[in-house]
Each structure stands twice: as structure tokens, then as C-alpha cells.
Design a protein around this motif. Structure first.
Motif, PDB file in Angstrom:
ATOM      1  N   GLY A   1      34.998  34.600  41.637  1.00  0.00           N
ATOM      2  CA  GLY A   1      35.370  35.469  42.751  1.00  0.00           C
ATOM      3  C   GLY A   1      35.030  36.913  42.478  1.00  0.00           C
ATOM      4  N   ASP A   2      35.008  37.719  43.529  1.00  0.00           N
ATOM      5  CA  ASP A   2      34.702  39.147  43.483  1.00  0.00           C
ATOM      6  C   ASP A   2      35.988  39.920  43.728  1.00  0.00           C
ATOM      7  N   VAL A   3      36.270  40.906  42.882  1.00  0.00           N
ATOM      8  CA  VAL A   3      37.511  41.669  43.042  1.00  0.00           C
ATOM      9  C   VAL A   3      37.542  42.457  44.345  1.00  0.00           C
ATOM     10  N   ARG A   4      36.383  42.648  44.992  1.00  0.00           N
ATOM     11  CA  ARG A   4      36.353  43.357  46.278  1.00  0.00           C
ATOM     12  C   ARG A   4      36.662  42.440  47.449  1.00  0.00           C
ATOM     13  N   ASP A   5      36.694  41.142  47.207  1.00  0.00           N
ATOM     14  CA  ASP A   5      36.955  40.153  48.251  1.00  0.00           C
ATOM     15  C   ASP A   5      38.463  39.981  48.405  1.00  0.00           C
ATOM     16  N   ALA A   6      39.051  40.710  49.359  1.00  0.00           N
ATOM     17  CA  ALA A   6      40.507  40.739  49.506  1.00  0.00           C
ATOM     18  C   ALA A   6      41.071  39.351  49.806  1.00  0.00           C
TER      19      ALA A   6
ATOM     20  N   ALA B   1      29.091  51.193  42.243  1.00  0.00           N
ATOM     21  CA  ALA B   1      30.074  51.506  41.202  1.00  0.00           C
ATOM     22  C   ALA B   1      31.404  51.904  41.822  1.00  0.00           C
ATOM     23  N   ILE B   2      31.342  52.727  42.887  1.00  0.00           N
ATOM     24  CA  ILE B   2      32.564  53.144  43.580  1.00  0.00           C
ATOM     25  C   ILE B   2      33.244  51.946  44.219  1.00  0.00           C
ATOM     26  N   ARG B   3      32.467  51.136  44.914  1.00  0.00           N
ATOM     27  CA  ARG B   3      33.037  49.989  45.619  1.00  0.00           C
ATOM     28  C   ARG B   3      33.688  49.004  44.639  1.00  0.00           C
ATOM     29  N   ASN B   4      33.007  48.724  43.545  1.00  0.00           N
ATOM     30  CA  ASN B   4      33.535  47.734  42.601  1.00  0.00           C
ATOM     31  C   ASN B   4      34.691  48.296  41.775  1.00  0.00           C
ATOM     32  N   ASN B   5      34.524  49.494  41.218  1.00  0.00           N
ATOM     33  CA  ASN B   5      35.520  50.032  40.296  1.00  0.00           C
ATOM     34  C   ASN B   5      36.740  50.622  40.999  1.00  0.00           C
ATOM     35  N   VAL B   6      36.520  51.207  42.177  1.00  0.00           N
ATOM     36  CA  VAL B   6      37.638  51.841  42.892  1.00  0.00           C
ATOM     37  C   VAL B   6      38.228  50.892  43.924  1.00  0.00           C
ATOM     38  N   LEU B   7      37.378  50.444  44.874  1.00  0.00           N
ATOM     39  CA  LEU B   7      37.885  49.549  45.914  1.00  0.00           C
ATOM     40  C   LEU B   7      38.343  48.219  45.318  1.00  0.00           C
ATOM     41  N   GLY B   8      37.608  47.733  44.292  1.00  0.00           N
ATOM     42  CA  GLY B   8      38.024  46.489  43.644  1.00  0.00           C
ATOM     43  C   GLY B   8      39.383  46.624  42.977  1.00  0.00           C
ATOM     44  N   THR B   9      39.625  47.746  42.321  1.00  0.00           N
ATOM     45  CA  THR B   9      40.930  47.984  41.698  1.00  0.00           C
ATOM     46  C   THR B   9      42.025  48.048  42.747  1.00  0.00           C
ATOM     47  N   TRP B  10      41.756  48.755  43.835  1.00  0.00           N
ATOM     48  CA  TRP B  10      42.725  48.848  44.933  1.00  0.00           C
ATOM     49  C   TRP B  10      43.042  47.455  45.498  1.00  0.00           C
ATOM     50  N   THR B  11      42.027  46.642  45.720  1.00  0.00           N
ATOM     51  CA  THR B  11      42.210  45.313  46.305  1.00  0.00           C
ATOM     52  C   THR B  11      43.098  44.439  45.432  1.00  0.00           C
ATOM     53  N   VAL B  12      42.807  44.418  44.140  1.00  0.00           N
ATOM     54  CA  VAL B  12      43.589  43.581  43.224  1.00  0.00           C
ATOM     55  C   VAL B  12      44.998  44.158  43.055  1.00  0.00           C
TER      56      VAL B  12
END
Length: 614
Positions: free
Chosen positions: A340-345, A380-391
Motif C-alpha cells: 500500500g501507499d501511505v498517501r492512499d487514505a 517528496a512533499i506529497r509522500n513525506n508530508v501528505l503521507g505522514t498526515w494521512t497515516v
């Protein structure tokens, strides 16, 4: 045709029959000063007919004929003593049961077991000594002479293994302990102190030295390595103290000196009881489980017997590789592998709802500085920031007790997109912490910041090894570039310790020790590979995009507070609030943005960010 083992058994029984006859006869002779009266001589011969079968039957029952004399040990001697004493007690009992008129002198009953133990035990030990002497005599012609640095428990255990090995011939120990000088350990002498290594190398002409100091401090081990280097000999070492204690490896499993040994650090002391309470019997989830840190976290977590370990990873191959390893190393571990992808809510929410982890370690991130700097800044922003927010938000919704985020020293005064994105991820977690009580009442966010780890994916060490294998040159970006380094296991252990200690909102900074010049690493790796700098050249290629000469663990306006653990401190850093977080999420919602726009905007979101190229 009798098998070899059966022949050995028959010969051993015949030997013990002869020993029993001899002991009984000699006991009578000693009793009468070798002037045996005829009537007692007749009694001696008569009693032999039933005493010897009785003794041999007891010896068989005690398993004296299952062992091999060449490997006779104290356990074998213990069984002989017990068997002989039981036989000695059975003899007068049998005389009483048979109502025999024969009178066996009491001194014979005392002397017989003593003589029998001497004959049976002594012959076995002498046979073993003869076989080992023959074996060592044969192997001296082909074995390699070696010295061992250290004379502790590990060195003694190693000497026992080397005595059975045809490859090595141990000539002596060297140790700085004054009380051990000139002592004999397992038949091998402590020749002197470590500083005398060069003298003994010249004296014996040895080409290899074994460092057997697994429990010593890393400074002591480094000193031993440097002495070997100065003497011009190859150094081997025994496994680490933790590996030896865990039983995963034997002391005789020698290996070459690695960079971890040269840059080694004292072992991490963990709060084992506390970590048992945090992990044991609970469901634990790791994002980015297939990465260098993520996979090591899984290994360390598995040692504390979680009820379930949830592995969440975007790379199918990395997840498969880790799955195979865990199946073999921890067969009793209950774990589940999820792609899975951490950006996939939706996917993240599904996983947390289904497995309901109590602790979540968030290691998923894009970390390669030059690659994220050009053409991939927004990802990098989407994965590291948005991904952290999503998880993190999913963790709050599903009542995860602790959320531990893995950060980096590149988040301090960042000069690149990757570092700035990780600083934003830190701020996201800190901004969510005040909401915890309103949303779930339990989620605590803990951030752990550290530098480079030796041998991790994308680090310089694997790259240098590949360049050496190709004959060079080794490429270093700048002669003055320095980095902090620690081993992957140490980093993972400290992440677990910080996760245990964190109460919510802290940024834990790991003690990274002293910074190391990358060019010095390259030189050491060349030497450890058996080459010189004349064989493998070092070339300087220039700093890459986003790369800076020196890494920092704390920003200029930050301070740290001590913790009960000597290798962990808490950074007093700037925090963010809910309003800031809301604006950030609006910005990260775009599907794509150009690199230049991203770098310009980052200067507003992270004021300490100073890009090299805008």
C-alpha cells in the motif's frame, strides 16, 4: 559385519571388564601388601564371577557405552563415578541377599571403587589426550599460526574451538589485564599486552590476528584494530556481544573487520521491561517496512513477541524479501504483509480498521536527496508530508496509542527539498498533538531524528563497495564533506526506546557521536578491502544538488533537554498550530507543482530552509 560404532562398544565393554578384574584383584593385593593368603585368593577369584557382570550391567545402564572416548568430558567422568559408586553399594547388598559365607575385607570394598574410577576414567582421558595430540601434530604442518587479542570468556571459548580446527594454530593471547600476564588459558599462554603485538608478530611470523573482545568498549576495539593495521596484519573478529548472547552465532564464526567496527559505538542499553509492556502481546504496525530502517525495526520488534506485526510497504519485492526473512528467523511470529501507499487514505484507513494497531512506527519516506531535488520535488512533499498526515490522522481515528515518526538530521536548517519535507512532517505531527485529546483521547505523536546509517539503501557504503569491486575510482563529492553515522540496529533500538519514552509532541534527537569525513570512510574501506590508495584512486566530483558539507542535528534556534537515556535528548523546536496545518493541507492538495514553485513556497513554510538552487 559389525559397524564401527558396534566395534567401539564391544572394545569399551572388554576394557571395562578388564578394568573391573584388575581393580578387584589389586584391591585384594593392596589389602594384604601383595602377600595374598591362599584362602583369600580363592575367595577373590570366586567373587569375580558375579561381581564383574554386576558392575558391567550397571555401567551399561548408566550409558557409559554411548559416548566416544575421543570426546570424553567431565560429564562422562561424572557418569563413571556415579556408576562405580552404585556398583560399590550393590556388592555388599548382593552378598547379604545371597547369604554368602564369603567374607570380603572392608578395605577391599573401599579400595575397589577408587581403583575402578582411576582405571576407567583415566584411560578415557588419556585416550582423548593421545588423539588430540596426534591431531594437533598432523595439523601443525598445514594450519596457520594466529594470535588472539583479548583473554576474556570469548577468547577462551574461541581457543577451544580453534583447538579442534585444522585451519588455525593458536600461539598465544595478548591482554592488558595485569592479572592475566603469563597465565595459561586452555593450555595457551597470555604472552603480553596489546601494545606488544608488533613484537610477537615478528617473533612468530603471523599474518592474521583475531580480535576477541566483544564486550569491550568500542574505543578498546578500535585501538586493537589500529594496532593490527600498524603491524601490517589482517585482523579478524568474533561476532558481536549481542549476537553471542542471543545464541544466533558461535564465537568461532570469525569475520573480517567492517566499517561498523571502526566506527563502532557502545551497545545500546534498552529498557527491556518497558519495551515488553509497549510491544509484547500487542499489534504493532510499521510503514515503509521494507526499507533499511523499517525492516530493522521489524526485526527488533519481533524480539519482544508482539501479538501481530503489520508490515505496510509500497514495494512488493522489498515486502516479499522481508516476509521470507521473518518466516525463517521468527517462525512463531504472527505477521501480515500489506502492499500500500501511505498517501492512499482509503487503503490506510482500511488497514488500521482491520488490524487496530496499538503502536505505529512511520518509516515510509522518500529519502534520496539529489533525486528528490530535481524533477521529483513535489513527489517528496506529497509522500513525506501528505503521507505522514494521512497515516497520522488515520491513527487518531482508530485510537492508535503511539505514533512514532522517523525523521532525519537533514530536517535541521535544510538546504534541500527532502530535508524541508521531513521538517514539515515533523511539524504536522506536532500540530496534530493538541488535537489528540479532542479526536481520540489517546494518540501520542513522537518524532525521532537521526543521521545516516551504515549500509542503508542509498548510502555511500554500498556505492563505495561497488566502485572498489570494479577497480575504482571511488567518487567523493568533496574532501571536507562530513556526516554522522550509526549502525542500522542501533538506530532501530533507539527509535524503540524513544517511542517508549515519548509522551507526545517531542522530537527526540539521537546521540550520533562525532561526525566522520566521507573521504576517511573511503580510505578505510579501501584498506579493509585489501587495497591501497595507489590501487583504488579517490576522485572528488563536487557537491550534488541540495547537498551540504555538514549535517546538523539541531537547528540554530533549538535547544535540547536531557532524558533518562544517555543516547537520547529532546529538542526544543518551533511548533505549529491547527490553523497553520489547515493552510498546509490546502497547499499539498494540488496534484502537481513545478520544482521551482515548490522550492519557493517551502521558504515560507519552513523559514530555516535555504535552497541552493531556486
Amino acid at each position: 559385519m559389525l559397524r564401527k560404532s558396534n566395534v567401539r562398544t564391544v572394545l569399551a565393554i572388554l576394557h571395562d571388564i578388564a578394568a573391573a578384574v584388575l581393580a578387584w584383584t589389586l584391591a585384594y593385593l593392596l589389602r594384604f601388601n601383595f602377600e595374598l593368603p591362599s584362602q583369600y585368593g580363592a575367595e577373590m577369584r570366586q567373587t569375580l564371577l558375579w561381581i564383574v557382570p554386576l558392575q558391567v550391567a550397571i555401567f551399561w545402564k548408566f550409558g557409559l557405552y554411548r559416548g566416544i572416548w575421543r570426546y570424553a568430558s567431565l560429564n562422562d567422568l561424572r557418569r563413571i563415578v556415579l556408576a562405580v559408586l552404585l556398583a560399590a553399594a550393590a556388592i555388599p547388598f548382593m552378598l547379604w541377599m545371597l547369604r554368602s559365607q564369603l567374607v570380603v575385607p572392608r578395605s577391599v570394598l573401599v579400595l575397589n571403587p577408587l581403583l575402578l574410577i582411576l582405571f576407567m576414567g583415566g584411560s578415557r582421558i588419556l585416550y582423548r589426550m593421545w588423539k588430540e595430540t596426534r591431531f594437533q601434530g598432523r595439523m601443525k604442518l598445514s594450519s596457520e599460526p594466529v594470535l588472539v587479542l583479548g583473554a576474556g570468556d570469548a577468547a577462551v571459548a574461541l581457543s577451544k574451538d580453534l583447538a579442534k580446527n585444522e585451519t588455525w594454530q593458536l600461539l598465544g593471547f595478548l591482554d592488558d589485564d595485569d592479572n592475566k600476564q603469563n597465565c595459561m588459558l586452555n593450555g595457551v599462554k597470555v604472552l603480553g599486552k596489546l601494545d606488544e603485538l608488533a613484537h610477537w608478530i615478528n617473533h612468530f611470523g603471523v599474518e592474521r590476528v583475531i580480535i576477541a573482545m566483544p564486550s569491550s568498549s568500542h574505543q578498546q576495539r578500535q585501538r586493537a584494530i589500529k594496532l593490527c593495521t600498524a603491524a601490517g596484519v589482517q585482523a579478524l573478529t568474533v561476532p558481536s556481544f549481542d549476537d553471542l548472547m542471543s545464541g544466533k552465532v558461535a564465537v568461532s564464526q570469525l569475520r573480517a573487520i567492517e566499517l561498523d567496527d571502526l566506527l563502532g559505538r557502545d551497545p545500546v542499553v534498552l529498557d527491556t521491561a518497558g519495551l515488553q509492556g509497549l510491544i509484547s502481546g500487542k499489534t504493532v504496525m510499521v510503514t515503509g517496512a521494507g526499507g533499511s530502517i523499517g525492516s530493522e525495526l521489524c526485526r527488533q520488534i519481533a524480539r519482544f513477541s508482539p501479538a501481530k506485526l503489520v508490515l505496510f510497504e509500497q514495494s512488493e519485492f522489498a515486502l516479499y524479501t522481508l516476509e521470507q526473512e521473518l518466516h525463517q528467523a521468527f517462525p512463531a511470529l504472527c505477521f501480515v504483509c500489506l502492499v500500500g501507499d501511505v498517501r492512499d487514505a482509503a487503503r490506510v484507513d482500511e488497514v488500521l480498521q482491520l488490524h487496530n494497531p496499538a503502536v505505529l512506527f512511520h518509516a515510509a519516506a522518500y529519502k534520496h536527496v539529489p533525486m528528490m531535488e530535481t524533477h521529483n520535488a513535489w513527489q517528496a512533499i506529497r509522500n513525506n508530508v501528505l503521507g505522514t498526515w494521512t497515516v497520522a490522522r488515520a491513527a487518531q481515528r482508530h485510537n492508535v496509542a503511539k505514533f512514532v515518526m522517523i525523521s532525519t538530521d537533514k530536517a535541521v536548517n535544510p538546504t534541500n527539498v527532502m530535508g524541508a519535507s521531513k521538517r514539515l512532517a515533523e511539524l504536522v505531527c506536532q500540530a496534530l498533538q493538541p488535537l489528540a485529546s479532542e479526536v481520540s483521547g489517546c494518540t501520542r505523536f513522537v518524532i525521532v531524528r537521526f543521521g545516516n546509517v551504515l549500509g542503508s539503501t542509498g548510502s555511500v557504503i554500498p556505492k563505495f563497495r561497488a566502485q572498489i569491486a570494479q577497480g575504482g575510482p571511488i567518487t567523493v563529492t568533496h574532501p571536507e564533506i562530513t556526516r554522522y553515522f550509526m549502525s542500522i540496529p542501533e538506530a532501530a533500538q533507539l527509535v524503540l526506546q524513544a517511542g517508549l519514552m515519548g509522551q507526545g509532541g517531542e522530537i527526540f534527537v539521537l546521540d550520533m557521536g562525532e561526525p566522520v569525513k566521507i573521504v576517511d570512510l573511503a580510505k578505510e574501506l579501501i584498506r579493509l578491502s585489501g587495497f591501497t590508495e595507489d590501487d583504488i584512486k579517490i576522485e572528488f566530483s563536487g557537491l550534488r544538488p541540495g547537498e551540504k558539507l555538514y549535517e546538523e542535528l539541531l537547528a540554530d534556534n533549538e535547544h535540547t533537554l536531557p532524558t533518562p537515556h544517555p543516547k537520547l535528548r529532546i529538542a526544543q523546536a518551533r511548533e505549529a498550530d491547527a490553523a497553520w496545518l489547515e493552510q498546509l493541507l490546502i497547499w499539498t492538495d494540488a496534484s502537481t507543482r513545478p520544482d521551482a514553485e515548490v522550492k519557493t513556497a517551502l521558504q515560507g513554510w519552513v523559514p530555516e530552509y535555504q535552497p541552493q538552487h531556486i
